[in-house]
Design a protein around this motif. Structure first.
Motif, PDB file in Angstrom:
ATOM      1  N   ILE A  56     -10.985  -1.172   5.207  1.00  0.00           N
ATOM      2  CA  ILE A  56     -11.018  -0.312   6.508  1.00  0.00           C
ATOM      3  C   ILE A  56      -9.803  -0.294   6.941  1.00  0.00           C
ATOM      4  CG2 ILE A  56     -11.728  -0.386   8.756  1.00  0.00           C
ATOM      5  CD1 ILE A  56     -13.783  -2.697   8.164  1.00  0.00           C
ATOM      6  N   GLY A  57      -9.251   1.013   6.950  1.00  0.00           N
ATOM      7  CA  GLY A  57      -7.968   1.489   7.397  1.00  0.00           C
ATOM      8  C   GLY A  57      -7.864   2.629   8.335  1.00  0.00           C
ATOM      9  N   ASP A  58      -6.828   3.140   8.736  1.00  0.00           N
ATOM     10  CA  ASP A  58      -6.638   4.168   9.784  1.00  0.00           C
ATOM     11  C   ASP A  58      -5.719   5.412   8.997  1.00  0.00           C
ATOM     12  OD1 ASP A  58      -4.197   2.684  10.007  1.00  0.00           O
ATOM     13  OD2 ASP A  58      -3.636   3.870  11.622  1.00  0.00           O
ATOM     14  N   ARG A  59      -5.299   4.973   7.945  1.00  0.00           N
ATOM     15  CA  ARG A  59      -4.541   6.195   7.085  1.00  0.00           C
ATOM     16  C   ARG A  59      -5.119   6.528   5.822  1.00  0.00           C
ATOM     17  NH1 ARG A  59       1.943   5.572   8.361  1.00  0.00           N
ATOM     18  NH2 ARG A  59       1.851   7.199   7.020  1.00  0.00           N
ATOM     19  N   MET A  60      -5.323   7.747   5.749  1.00  0.00           N
ATOM     20  CA  MET A  60      -5.629   8.428   4.164  1.00  0.00           C
ATOM     21  C   MET A  60      -4.746   8.016   3.225  1.00  0.00           C
ATOM     22  SD  MET A  60      -8.717   9.600   4.516  1.00  0.00           S
ATOM     23  CE  MET A  60      -8.918  10.862   2.929  1.00  0.00           C
ATOM     24  N   ASP A  61      -3.328   8.262   3.357  1.00  0.00           N
ATOM     25  CA  ASP A  61      -2.438   8.093   2.241  1.00  0.00           C
ATOM     26  C   ASP A  61      -2.099   6.799   2.100  1.00  0.00           C
ATOM     27  OD1 ASP A  61      -1.115   7.435   4.974  1.00  0.00           O
ATOM     28  OD2 ASP A  61       0.601   8.655   4.382  1.00  0.00           O
ATOM     29  N   THR A  62      -2.512   5.786   2.632  1.00  0.00           N
ATOM     30  CA  THR A  62      -2.217   4.222   2.402  1.00  0.00           C
ATOM     31  C   THR A  62      -3.451   3.495   2.105  1.00  0.00           C
ATOM     32  OG1 THR A  62      -1.623   3.545   4.506  1.00  0.00           O
ATOM     33  CG2 THR A  62       0.368   4.167   3.206  1.00  0.00           C
ATOM     34  N   ASP A  63      -4.128   3.373   2.907  1.00  0.00           N
ATOM     35  CA  ASP A  63      -5.275   2.308   3.350  1.00  0.00           C
ATOM     36  C   ASP A  63      -6.587   2.945   2.367  1.00  0.00           C
ATOM     37  OD1 ASP A  63      -4.068   0.698   5.132  1.00  0.00           O
ATOM     38  OD2 ASP A  63      -5.043   2.230   6.731  1.00  0.00           O
ATOM     39  N   VAL A  64      -6.976   4.315   2.702  1.00  0.00           N
ATOM     40  CA  VAL A  64      -7.890   4.733   1.844  1.00  0.00           C
ATOM     41  C   VAL A  64      -7.461   5.085   0.358  1.00  0.00           C
ATOM     42  CG1 VAL A  64      -9.455   6.885   1.489  1.00  0.00           C
ATOM     43  CG2 VAL A  64      -9.096   5.828   3.788  1.00  0.00           C
ATOM     44  N   ARG A  67     -11.916  11.365  -0.608  1.00  0.00           N
ATOM     45  CA  ARG A  67     -12.527  11.199   0.906  1.00  0.00           C
ATOM     46  C   ARG A  67     -12.849   9.622   0.812  1.00  0.00           C
ATOM     47  NH1 ARG A  67     -14.701  15.144   3.427  1.00  0.00           N
ATOM     48  NH2 ARG A  67     -16.453  13.987   4.060  1.00  0.00           N
ATOM     49  N   PRO A  68     -12.757   9.273   1.955  1.00  0.00           N
ATOM     50  CA  PRO A  68     -13.260   7.599   2.281  1.00  0.00           C
ATOM     51  C   PRO A  68     -14.998   7.617   2.039  1.00  0.00           C
ATOM     52  CG  PRO A  68     -13.122   8.826   4.434  1.00  0.00           C
ATOM     53  CD  PRO A  68     -12.473   9.629   3.426  1.00  0.00           C
ATOM     54  N   GLY A  76      -7.410   1.562  -1.403  1.00  0.00           N
ATOM     55  CA  GLY A  76      -8.867   1.034  -1.699  1.00  0.00           C
ATOM     56  C   GLY A  76      -9.569   1.963  -2.726  1.00  0.00           C
ATOM     57  N   LEU A  77      -9.328   3.020  -2.795  1.00  0.00           N
ATOM     58  CA  LEU A  77     -10.079   3.977  -3.711  1.00  0.00           C
ATOM     59  C   LEU A  77      -9.352   3.489  -5.373  1.00  0.00           C
ATOM     60  CD1 LEU A  77     -11.890   6.632  -4.054  1.00  0.00           C
ATOM     61  CD2 LEU A  77      -9.641   7.883  -4.121  1.00  0.00           C
ATOM     62  N   GLU A  78      -8.222   3.485  -5.300  1.00  0.00           N
ATOM     63  CA  GLU A  78      -7.597   3.200  -6.760  1.00  0.00           C
ATOM     64  C   GLU A  78      -7.826   1.928  -7.132  1.00  0.00           C
ATOM     65  OE1 GLU A  78      -3.483   4.501  -6.696  1.00  0.00           O
ATOM     66  OE2 GLU A  78      -3.947   6.412  -6.348  1.00  0.00           O
ATOM     67  N   ALA A  79      -8.207   0.810  -6.152  1.00  0.00           N
ATOM     68  CA  ALA A  79      -8.575  -0.672  -6.707  1.00  0.00           C
ATOM     69  C   ALA A  79      -9.966  -0.640  -6.766  1.00  0.00           C
ATOM     70  CB  ALA A  79      -8.023  -1.537  -5.412  1.00  0.00           C
ATOM     71  N   LYS A  85       0.957  -1.234   0.018  1.00  0.00           N
ATOM     72  CA  LYS A  85       0.096  -0.184   0.116  1.00  0.00           C
ATOM     73  C   LYS A  85       0.724   1.329   0.003  1.00  0.00           C
ATOM     74  CE  LYS A  85      -1.596  -1.535   3.766  1.00  0.00           C
ATOM     75  NZ  LYS A  85      -2.449  -1.351   5.202  1.00  0.00           N
ATOM     76  N   PRO A  86       0.554   2.255  -0.818  1.00  0.00           N
ATOM     77  CA  PRO A  86      -0.903   2.566  -1.458  1.00  0.00           C
ATOM     78  C   PRO A  86      -0.898   1.935  -2.908  1.00  0.00           C
ATOM     79  CG  PRO A  86       0.578   4.448  -1.603  1.00  0.00           C
ATOM     80  CD  PRO A  86       1.118   3.547  -0.886  1.00  0.00           C
ATOM     81  N   ASN A  87      -0.068   1.119  -3.309  1.00  0.00           N
ATOM     82  CA  ASN A  87      -0.114   0.442  -4.763  1.00  0.00           C
ATOM     83  C   ASN A  87      -1.296  -0.471  -4.801  1.00  0.00           C
ATOM     84  OD1 ASN A  87       0.102  -0.840  -7.077  1.00  0.00           O
ATOM     85  ND2 ASN A  87       2.375  -1.439  -6.894  1.00  0.00           N
ATOM     86  N   PRO A  88      -2.057  -0.103  -5.300  1.00  0.00           N
ATOM     87  CA  PRO A  88      -3.512  -0.901  -5.460  1.00  0.00           C
ATOM     88  C   PRO A  88      -3.350  -2.463  -5.980  1.00  0.00           C
ATOM     89  CG  PRO A  88      -3.675   0.488  -7.476  1.00  0.00           C
ATOM     90  CD  PRO A  88      -2.375   1.030  -6.538  1.00  0.00           C
ATOM     91  N   LEU A  89      -2.074  -2.704  -6.361  1.00  0.00           N
ATOM     92  CA  LEU A  89      -1.611  -4.079  -6.535  1.00  0.00           C
ATOM     93  C   LEU A  89      -1.670  -4.760  -5.450  1.00  0.00           C
ATOM     94  CD1 LEU A  89      -0.236  -5.679  -8.889  1.00  0.00           C
ATOM     95  CD2 LEU A  89       1.970  -5.269  -7.701  1.00  0.00           C
ATOM     96  N   MET A  90      -1.481  -4.339  -4.277  1.00  0.00           N
ATOM     97  CA  MET A  90      -1.697  -5.187  -3.171  1.00  0.00           C
ATOM     98  C   MET A  90      -3.058  -5.612  -2.967  1.00  0.00           C
ATOM     99  SD  MET A  90       0.063  -4.816   0.821  1.00  0.00           S
ATOM    100  CE  MET A  90      -0.394  -5.750   2.008  1.00  0.00           C
TER     101      MET A  90
END
Length: 263
Positions: free
Chosen positions: A204-212, A241-242, A215-218, A181-186
């Motif tokens: 579900i994540g606690d970080r905008m810069d990686t988790d959200v 935004r999430p 997820g958004l890009e995937a 993360k944040p590569n959507p490949l993962m």
């Protein structure tokens, strides 16, 4: 929207804080298990194998099967197997990464490897980093498990994979390809591992810069929990935004069948 969802969840900051359970996390996992809802726990940390992480989570009170744990090390191994099956790598990392590479049939060597693979470790060696620099200079392809610059500890921040990757990049002029993360490949590799489709999966994540972001890009719906890194104020600073913001995973207990009731 109601229906059957697949849950992807970050681990640190979402389910646990260091060695302590986030309140409600045990109830969420129990509910997902009881209802047969597919879920995966994701982590950018490549140090541990799924077996190690299962034992760690059990100590906090979370019963998560090995098969429901997906790490950046597993995603990196899956990626390398798709790119160059049966290849070779010089690895800086620990058991989570070396085990994942062995399991796909990779040879670990410091002699003319196809790749230099950098992962997380608590014992970065100047000698190993120097060897990695020289191998990249000689033409080895540079891969890193994740871009996180720092990691948490009881004493404060620790330098993580991204910081050491920056050192090697500065010395060689060659930037690594980051798999985690944040590569959507993962996210996509995680979806394939459980046979899920992005349309019916949430992150579900606690970080905008990686988790959200990943997820958004995937193409997933995303839930930001405020129990970890990103707070409500910092979340507003990002250009995306999430789908939903909640205090913690405790807010999902009893409603896992319809996590987006307003949709």
């Amino acid at each position: 929207m109601t229906g059957r969802w697949t849950y992807l969840m970050d681990m640190d900051g979402v389910l646990v804080h260091e060695e302590h359970l986030v309140p409600g996390a045990d109830e969420l996992i129990a509910e997902l298990t009881a209802t047969g809802t597919p879920f995966l726990v994701l982590t950018n940390n490549s140090i541990y194998t799924p077996r190690d992480l299962r034992a760690r989570l059990l100590r906090t009170g979370l019963d998560v099967p090995e098969t429901a744990i997906w790490t950046s090390a597993l995603a990196t191994a899956r990626f390398l197997d798709s790119q160059r099956p049966g290849g070779s790598a010089f690895v800086i990392g620990e058991a989570g990464l070396t085990t994942a590479l062995h399991e796909i049939g990779y040879v670990l060597t410091d002699r003319d490897p196809d790749y230099v693979v950098l992962g997380e470790t608590r014992t970065y060696s100047f000698t190993a980093i120097t060897r990695a620099i020289r191998l990249v200079e000689a033409g080895a392809r540079f891969i890193a498990t994740n871009p996180d610059a720092t990691g948490p500890s009881r004493e404060g921040s620790l330098p993580a994979t991204g910081s050491v990757a920056a050192l090697i990049e500065r010395a060689t002029g060659r930037a690594p390809y980051y798999v985690g993360k944040p590569n959507p490949l993962m996210m996509r590799s995680a979806l394939r591992s459980v046979g899920a489709h992005s349309e019916h999966t949430l992150m579900i994540g606690d970080r905008m810069d990686t988790d959200v972001r990943s997820g958004l890009e995937a193409g997933l719906r995303t839930i930001l929990v405020l129990s970890g890194i990103s707070g409500a104020t910092t979340a507003e600073l990002f250009p995306y935004r999430p789908t939903r913001v909640i205090g913690s995973v405790a807010d999902l207990v009893g409603g896992t069948a319809d996590p987006f009731p307003e949709s």
